[in-house]
Design a protein around this motif. Structure first.
Motif, PDB file in Angstrom:
ATOM      1  N   GLY A 144      37.342  55.759  66.532  1.00 50.18           N
ATOM      2  CA  GLY A 144      36.637  54.777  65.480  1.00 50.18           C
ATOM      3  C   GLY A 144      37.304  53.385  65.762  1.00 50.18           C
ATOM      4  N   ALA A 145      38.699  53.279  65.825  1.00 53.29           N
ATOM      5  CA  ALA A 145      39.206  51.888  66.040  1.00 53.29           C
ATOM      6  C   ALA A 145      38.703  51.273  67.192  1.00 53.29           C
ATOM      7  CB  ALA A 145      40.775  51.954  66.117  1.00 53.29           C
ATOM      8  N   LEU A 146      38.717  51.859  68.309  1.00 51.86           N
ATOM      9  CA  LEU A 146      38.316  51.539  69.382  1.00 51.86           C
ATOM     10  C   LEU A 146      36.637  51.125  69.521  1.00 51.86           C
ATOM     11  CD1 LEU A 146      39.770  53.642  72.240  1.00 51.86           C
ATOM     12  CD2 LEU A 146      40.320  51.511  71.698  1.00 51.86           C
ATOM     13  N   ASN A 147      35.920  51.736  68.806  1.00 53.29           N
ATOM     14  CA  ASN A 147      34.689  51.528  68.472  1.00 53.29           C
ATOM     15  C   ASN A 147      34.408  50.020  67.598  1.00 53.29           C
ATOM     16  OD1 ASN A 147      33.327  55.086  67.973  1.00 53.29           O
ATOM     17  ND2 ASN A 147      33.619  53.508  69.961  1.00 53.29           N
ATOM     18  N   LEU A 148      35.264  49.981  66.728  1.00 48.27           N
ATOM     19  CA  LEU A 148      35.100  48.748  65.832  1.00 48.27           C
ATOM     20  C   LEU A 148      35.361  47.612  66.562  1.00 48.27           C
ATOM     21  CD1 LEU A 148      37.250  50.017  62.550  1.00 48.27           C
ATOM     22  CD2 LEU A 148      34.809  49.326  62.769  1.00 48.27           C
ATOM     23  N   ILE A 149      36.303  47.622  67.500  1.00 47.83           N
ATOM     24  CA  ILE A 149      36.472  46.259  68.270  1.00 47.83           C
ATOM     25  C   ILE A 149      35.693  46.249  69.541  1.00 47.83           C
ATOM     26  CG2 ILE A 149      38.888  46.217  67.476  1.00 47.83           C
ATOM     27  CD1 ILE A 149      39.960  47.229  70.272  1.00 47.83           C
ATOM     28  N   PHE A 151      34.532  48.763  72.089  1.00 47.10           N
ATOM     29  CA  PHE A 151      34.716  49.714  72.982  1.00 47.10           C
ATOM     30  C   PHE A 151      33.723  50.933  72.648  1.00 47.10           C
ATOM     31  CE2 PHE A 151      38.711  47.918  73.429  1.00 47.10           C
ATOM     32  CZ  PHE A 151      38.689  47.591  74.647  1.00 47.10           C
ATOM     33  N   GLY A 152      32.490  50.906  73.360  1.00 48.89           N
ATOM     34  CA  GLY A 152      31.322  51.831  72.916  1.00 48.89           C
ATOM     35  C   GLY A 152      31.385  52.888  73.990  1.00 48.89           C
ATOM     36  N   SER A 153      30.491  53.747  73.807  1.00 48.44           N
ATOM     37  CA  SER A 153      30.334  55.092  74.691  1.00 48.44           C
ATOM     38  C   SER A 153      29.736  54.611  75.978  1.00 48.44           C
ATOM     39  CB  SER A 153      29.488  55.992  74.017  1.00 48.44           C
ATOM     40  OG  SER A 153      28.232  55.649  73.663  1.00 48.44           O
ATOM     41  N   ALA A 154      29.048  53.458  76.043  1.00 45.36           N
ATOM     42  CA  ALA A 154      28.476  53.011  77.366  1.00 45.36           C
ATOM     43  C   ALA A 154      29.135  51.811  77.738  1.00 45.36           C
ATOM     44  CB  ALA A 154      26.859  52.734  76.914  1.00 45.36           C
ATOM     45  N   GLY A 155      30.181  51.357  77.311  1.00 44.19           N
ATOM     46  CA  GLY A 155      30.890  50.297  77.749  1.00 44.19           C
ATOM     47  C   GLY A 155      31.155  49.337  76.661  1.00 44.19           C
ATOM     48  N   PRO A 156      31.888  48.120  76.859  1.00 37.51           N
ATOM     49  CA  PRO A 156      32.038  47.191  76.102  1.00 37.51           C
ATOM     50  C   PRO A 156      30.563  46.552  75.315  1.00 37.51           C
ATOM     51  CG  PRO A 156      33.348  46.680  77.985  1.00 37.51           C
ATOM     52  CD  PRO A 156      32.432  47.842  78.309  1.00 37.51           C
ATOM     53  N   ASP A 178      28.775  36.045  67.851  1.00 38.77           N
ATOM     54  CA  ASP A 178      27.558  36.586  68.296  1.00 38.77           C
ATOM     55  C   ASP A 178      27.037  36.363  69.748  1.00 38.77           C
ATOM     56  OD1 ASP A 178      27.043  37.258  65.464  1.00 38.77           O
ATOM     57  OD2 ASP A 178      26.153  35.257  65.159  1.00 38.77           O
ATOM     58  N   PHE A 179      27.479  35.054  70.291  1.00 32.86           N
ATOM     59  CA  PHE A 179      27.133  34.915  71.739  1.00 32.86           C
ATOM     60  C   PHE A 179      28.158  35.925  72.604  1.00 32.86           C
ATOM     61  CE2 PHE A 179      25.749  30.866  69.837  1.00 32.86           C
ATOM     62  CZ  PHE A 179      24.515  30.954  70.317  1.00 32.86           C
ATOM     63  N   ILE A 180      29.345  35.847  72.411  1.00 29.09           N
ATOM     64  CA  ILE A 180      30.192  36.465  73.305  1.00 29.09           C
ATOM     65  C   ILE A 180      29.937  38.023  73.242  1.00 29.09           C
ATOM     66  CG2 ILE A 180      32.653  37.109  73.740  1.00 29.09           C
ATOM     67  CD1 ILE A 180      33.386  34.144  73.123  1.00 29.09           C
ATOM     68  N   GLY A 181      29.990  38.424  72.065  1.00 26.24           N
ATOM     69  CA  GLY A 181      29.599  40.036  71.626  1.00 26.24           C
ATOM     70  C   GLY A 181      30.852  40.471  70.996  1.00 26.24           C
ATOM     71  N   SER A 182      31.385  41.756  71.471  1.00 28.69           N
ATOM     72  CA  SER A 182      32.542  42.146  70.455  1.00 28.69           C
ATOM     73  C   SER A 182      33.947  41.746  71.020  1.00 28.69           C
ATOM     74  CB  SER A 182      32.644  43.750  70.749  1.00 28.69           C
ATOM     75  OG  SER A 182      32.846  44.103  72.103  1.00 28.69           O
ATOM     76  N   ILE A 183      34.959  42.160  70.375  1.00 31.37           N
ATOM     77  CA  ILE A 183      36.097  41.727  70.824  1.00 31.37           C
ATOM     78  C   ILE A 183      36.653  42.194  72.102  1.00 31.37           C
ATOM     79  CG2 ILE A 183      38.855  42.191  70.410  1.00 31.37           C
ATOM     80  CD1 ILE A 183      37.955  42.330  67.220  1.00 31.37           C
ATOM     81  N   ALA A 184      36.062  43.512  72.383  1.00 26.09           N
ATOM     82  CA  ALA A 184      36.347  44.000  73.483  1.00 26.09           C
ATOM     83  C   ALA A 184      35.678  43.356  74.764  1.00 26.09           C
ATOM     84  CB  ALA A 184      35.804  45.714  73.944  1.00 26.09           C
ATOM     85  N   ALA A 185      34.436  42.863  74.418  1.00 22.63           N
ATOM     86  CA  ALA A 185      33.753  42.104  75.444  1.00 22.63           C
ATOM     87  C   ALA A 185      34.380  40.770  75.723  1.00 22.63           C
ATOM     88  CB  ALA A 185      32.296  41.894  75.069  1.00 22.63           C
ATOM     89  N   GLY A 186      34.908  40.023  74.547  1.00 23.63           N
ATOM     90  CA  GLY A 186      35.596  38.955  74.756  1.00 23.63           C
ATOM     91  C   GLY A 186      36.973  39.016  75.448  1.00 23.63           C
ATOM     92  N   ILE A 187      37.564  40.158  75.294  1.00 23.45           N
ATOM     93  CA  ILE A 187      38.841  40.365  75.960  1.00 23.45           C
ATOM     94  C   ILE A 187      38.467  40.565  77.655  1.00 23.45           C
ATOM     95  CG2 ILE A 187      40.768  42.046  76.385  1.00 23.45           C
ATOM     96  CD1 ILE A 187      40.725  42.713  73.625  1.00 23.45           C
ATOM     97  N   ALA A 209      37.220  55.473  74.755  1.00 25.02           N
ATOM     98  CA  ALA A 209      35.960  55.422  73.982  1.00 25.02           C
ATOM     99  C   ALA A 209      34.774  56.146  74.851  1.00 25.02           C
ATOM    100  CB  ALA A 209      35.746  53.900  73.819  1.00 25.02           C
ATOM    101  N   MET A 210      34.711  56.410  75.957  1.00 26.16           N
ATOM    102  CA  MET A 210      33.440  56.943  76.535  1.00 26.16           C
ATOM    103  C   MET A 210      33.590  58.332  76.742  1.00 26.16           C
ATOM    104  SD  MET A 210      32.972  54.044  79.618  1.00 26.16           S
ATOM    105  CE  MET A 210      31.383  54.528  80.159  1.00 26.16           C
ATOM    106  N   GLY A 211      34.617  59.009  76.003  1.00 24.58           N
ATOM    107  CA  GLY A 211      34.912  60.471  75.892  1.00 24.58           C
ATOM    108  C   GLY A 211      36.294  61.014  76.390  1.00 24.58           C
TER     109      GLY A 211
END
Length: 351
Positions: A144-149, A151-156, A178-187, A209-211
């Motif tokens: 859940g914490a990874l999803n919040l920042i 890290f989705g099941s299909a990637g950042p 909004d432009f960069i996306g999530s924190i994970a995508a920004g990292i 996050a992907m299982g």
């Protein structure tokens, strides 16, 4: 060679009994008092002080006092008898007080030992429940914490594309994300670019996050949360006046019943065990109604409900559809979870 006899153990009673016995030879009205004093003397000499009981002694003492009250005028008229009566009363009251204090001390020590024993049980059980709850709930919290920042099941989770030649400094923080996306995508964009090294922290987080981290069913997570709550409650149990010292031994008053710990432990076992048993109980109950893994069993309650209320068209999302979905595997039933829940409930029932 002369021998000296030891003084009587109860001098007040001995003298009073002797004087009353002598008085009874001349006045039969003192016979009953003499008999009662003899019975009291027999009880005291037949038992050592450690085995004397408050209720038994008090009953005999009150019987003597009641009879002496009937002879009050005669006793007060004889100064020797009056003095012996007063000494006897003081001696018995002192003896009763000592026995009461002895019993209170034994009771206080027994309660203190039981409290200490129950607190050890609460500590061990609470630690075990917290460990089990953390093992069950931990993976769900981590994912859940990874999803919040991001890290989705299909990637950042990505955002919108930045306008050509845009400078991030010209946008406020909300628009930037909004432009960069999530924190994970920004990292990923700022630190790794297009190449995320295998084994890096970012790669491990995305894999989880992907299982990569197995998350239990809803029922298992509910049981884990119940275990965490019960464990925390058991560890929080404290009795502030549990220390028993010789300075306040006789004024000791327990502030919480030692049975409270066991009640809390039983509640924890019932809640945790019930949550663990819930999936198996639900599927079992549906099976009894005729909801099987292949569909409603002909002639069963489930088949009658389908024929009476739904006919040939069972709407998606209807109660019948949800019940049948659960019976066909929509509710995950774990053998380990079921056995553990049953053990917990049985332990609560027989504790």
């Amino acid at each position: 060679m002369s021998s000296t006899s030891s003084p009587p153990e109860y001098p007040g009673l001995t003298k009073y009994r002797r004087l009353v016995h002598a008085k009874a030879k001349d006045d039969s009205g003192y016979n009953q008092l003499s008999t009662l004093l003899s019975q009291l003397k027999s009880y005291l000499t037949a038992n050592n002080r450690d085995s004397l009981q408050v209720d038994a002694l008090r009953e005999r003492f009150i019987a003597v006092l009641t009879e002496a009250k009937q002879l009050k005028d005669g006793i007060e008229a004889d100064q020797s008898l009056k003095d012996a009566d007063s000494c006897f009363r003081a001696e018995m009251v002192t003896l009763l007080g000592k026995i009461k204090l002895r019993d209170d001390e034994a009771k206080a020590r027994a309660e203190a030992e039981e409290r200490n024993r129950n607190q050890w049980i609460a500590t061990i059980a609470g630690g075990a429940l917290l460990t089990i709850g953390a093992v069950v709930v931990g993976p769900a919290l981590a994912v859940g914490a990874l999803n919040l920042i991001g890290f989705g099941s299909a990637g950042p989770v990505a955002g919108e594309n930045l306008p050509p030649n845009a400078e991030l400094g010209r946008y406020d923080l909300r628009l930037t994300f909004d432009f960069i996306g999530s924190i994970a995508a920004g990292i990923q964009s700022a630190v790794y670019g297009g190449a995320v090294t295998s084994g890096s922290i970012f790669a491990l987080c995305q894999s989880a996050a992907m299982g990569g981290i197995a998350v239990g069913s809803a029922a298992e997570i509910a049981a884990g949360v119940a275990a965490l709550g019960a464990g925390a409650g058991l560890l929080a149990y404290r009795n502030p006046n549990q220390t028993l010292s010789s300075t306040h031994l006789y004024s000791y008053t327990p502030v919480q019943s030692p049975t409270n710990t066991m009640s809390l432990l039983r509640t924890a076992l019932i809640v945790g065990g019930g949550a663990a048993l819930a999936p198996a109980a639900a599927v079992g109950g549906l099976g009894l109604l005729g909801f099987s893994a292949a569909g409603p069993v002909a002639g069963s309650v489930a088949a009658w409900i389908q024929a009476t209320f739904y006919g040939g068209a069972v709407g998606s999302g209807s109660l019948l559809a949800m019940a049948q979905s659960a019976a066909m595997g929509g509710i995950a039933v774990s053998t380990t979870q079921t056995v553990g829940g049953a053990v917990g409930v049985l332990a609560a029932a027989f504790s």
